[in-house]
Design an enzyme around this catalytic site. Sequence first.
Site, PDB file in Angstrom:
ATOM      1  N   LYS A  36      -2.970 -28.851  44.855  1.00 19.84           N
ATOM      2  CA  LYS A  36      -1.742 -28.228  45.363  1.00 19.84           C
ATOM      3  C   LYS A  36      -2.039 -26.922  46.093  1.00 19.84           C
ATOM      4  CE  LYS A  36      -0.008 -28.085  41.257  1.00 19.84           C
ATOM      5  NZ  LYS A  36      -1.167 -28.736  40.624  1.00 19.84           N
ATOM      6  N   ASP A  48       3.092 -20.697  46.226  1.00 19.79           N
ATOM      7  CA  ASP A  48       2.250 -21.473  45.313  1.00 19.79           C
ATOM      8  C   ASP A  48       2.670 -21.174  43.877  1.00 19.79           C
ATOM      9  OD1 ASP A  48       0.145 -23.365  44.978  1.00 19.79           O
ATOM     10  OD2 ASP A  48      -1.121 -21.751  44.228  1.00 19.79           O
ATOM     11  N   GLU A  49       2.419 -22.126  42.981  1.00 18.34           N
ATOM     12  CA  GLU A  49       2.796 -22.007  41.566  1.00 18.34           C
ATOM     13  C   GLU A  49       4.287 -21.705  41.429  1.00 18.34           C
ATOM     14  OE1 GLU A  49       0.826 -23.032  39.403  1.00 18.34           O
ATOM     15  OE2 GLU A  49      -1.207 -22.713  40.168  1.00 18.34           O
ATOM     16  N   GLN A  88       6.653 -23.211  40.130  1.00 21.54           N
ATOM     17  CA  GLN A  88       7.321 -23.521  38.860  1.00 21.54           C
ATOM     18  C   GLN A  88       7.558 -22.283  38.016  1.00 21.54           C
ATOM     19  OE1 GLN A  88       4.156 -24.427  39.515  1.00 21.54           O
ATOM     20  NE2 GLN A  88       2.854 -23.729  37.832  1.00 21.54           N
ATOM     21  N   CYS A 119      -5.630 -40.359  36.748  1.00 20.78           N
ATOM     22  CA  CYS A 119      -6.107 -40.255  35.376  1.00 20.78           C
ATOM     23  C   CYS A 119      -7.516 -40.846  35.316  1.00 20.78           C
ATOM     24  CB  CYS A 119      -5.154 -41.057  34.482  1.00 20.78           C
ATOM     25  SG  CYS A 119      -5.586 -41.127  32.740  1.00 20.78           S
ATOM     26  N   CYS A 151      -8.440 -43.211  33.647  1.00 22.92           N
ATOM     27  CA  CYS A 151      -8.331 -44.674  33.562  1.00 22.92           C
ATOM     28  C   CYS A 151      -8.073 -45.313  34.920  1.00 22.92           C
ATOM     29  CB  CYS A 151      -7.225 -45.070  32.588  1.00 22.92           C
ATOM     30  SG  CYS A 151      -5.557 -44.792  33.237  1.00 22.92           S
ATOM     31  N   CYS A 167      -2.396 -40.074  32.901  1.00 26.08           N
ATOM     32  CA  CYS A 167      -1.212 -40.914  32.986  1.00 26.08           C
ATOM     33  C   CYS A 167      -0.480 -40.817  31.645  1.00 26.08           C
ATOM     34  CB  CYS A 167      -1.580 -42.356  33.308  1.00 26.08           C
ATOM     35  SG  CYS A 167      -2.403 -43.235  31.960  1.00 26.08           S
TER      36      CYS A 167
END
Length: 199
Positions: A15, A84-85, A87, A142, A144, A179
């Site tokens: 990001k 940025d950031e 949140q 992830c 996986c 995930c």
Amino acid sequence: MAKLYFKYGAMGSSKTATALITKYNYEERGMDVWLLKPSVDCRDGETLLRSRIGLEATADVVRPEDDIRALYAARGHHDVVIVDECQFLTPEQIEQLRQLVDEENLPVLCFGLRTDFLTHFFPGARRLMELADSITEIKTVCACGRKATVNARIDATGRIITHGDQVFLGGNDSYVAMCHKCWVSKIKAQERRSATTEN
């Protein structure tokens, strides 16, 4: 027509790198970029914004009590705002960014996390989900191979942490993008191990 953009992704989705590349692209076209970061993000110093791949720039700092419209008025004209950031901004500050878009015809691009380590919205991200004209996921994977959507907080042994403060700054040593299926499976495995140890 200016828009409010929210570009979100899990930890490790680049990001900050994307925000800094976006800044470069605007500046290459002769446009003036106002780069912002919340004061809570002090991992690289108060004003430095650094990506994991080494890109960096100096940003203006927004404190929780700041009115972003007043900061903008004091600085003078810009062609675009990049945050940025995002949140970590307050819902009121997100509303102030929305007002800059509407009243100043100023594009505002916000980059950040959508949810915390327990999959709950950050207040700033929630308000962006409600107000943004454009919402885009910056994807990562992830271990996986599935799409990572959870910012799993881990301790020094790699154990997933399931309680604590919403804001805890850290990098690869503190967070792993997973995930949802792997996140839940690992928590259940930890709980089984703990139950076995106690018996």
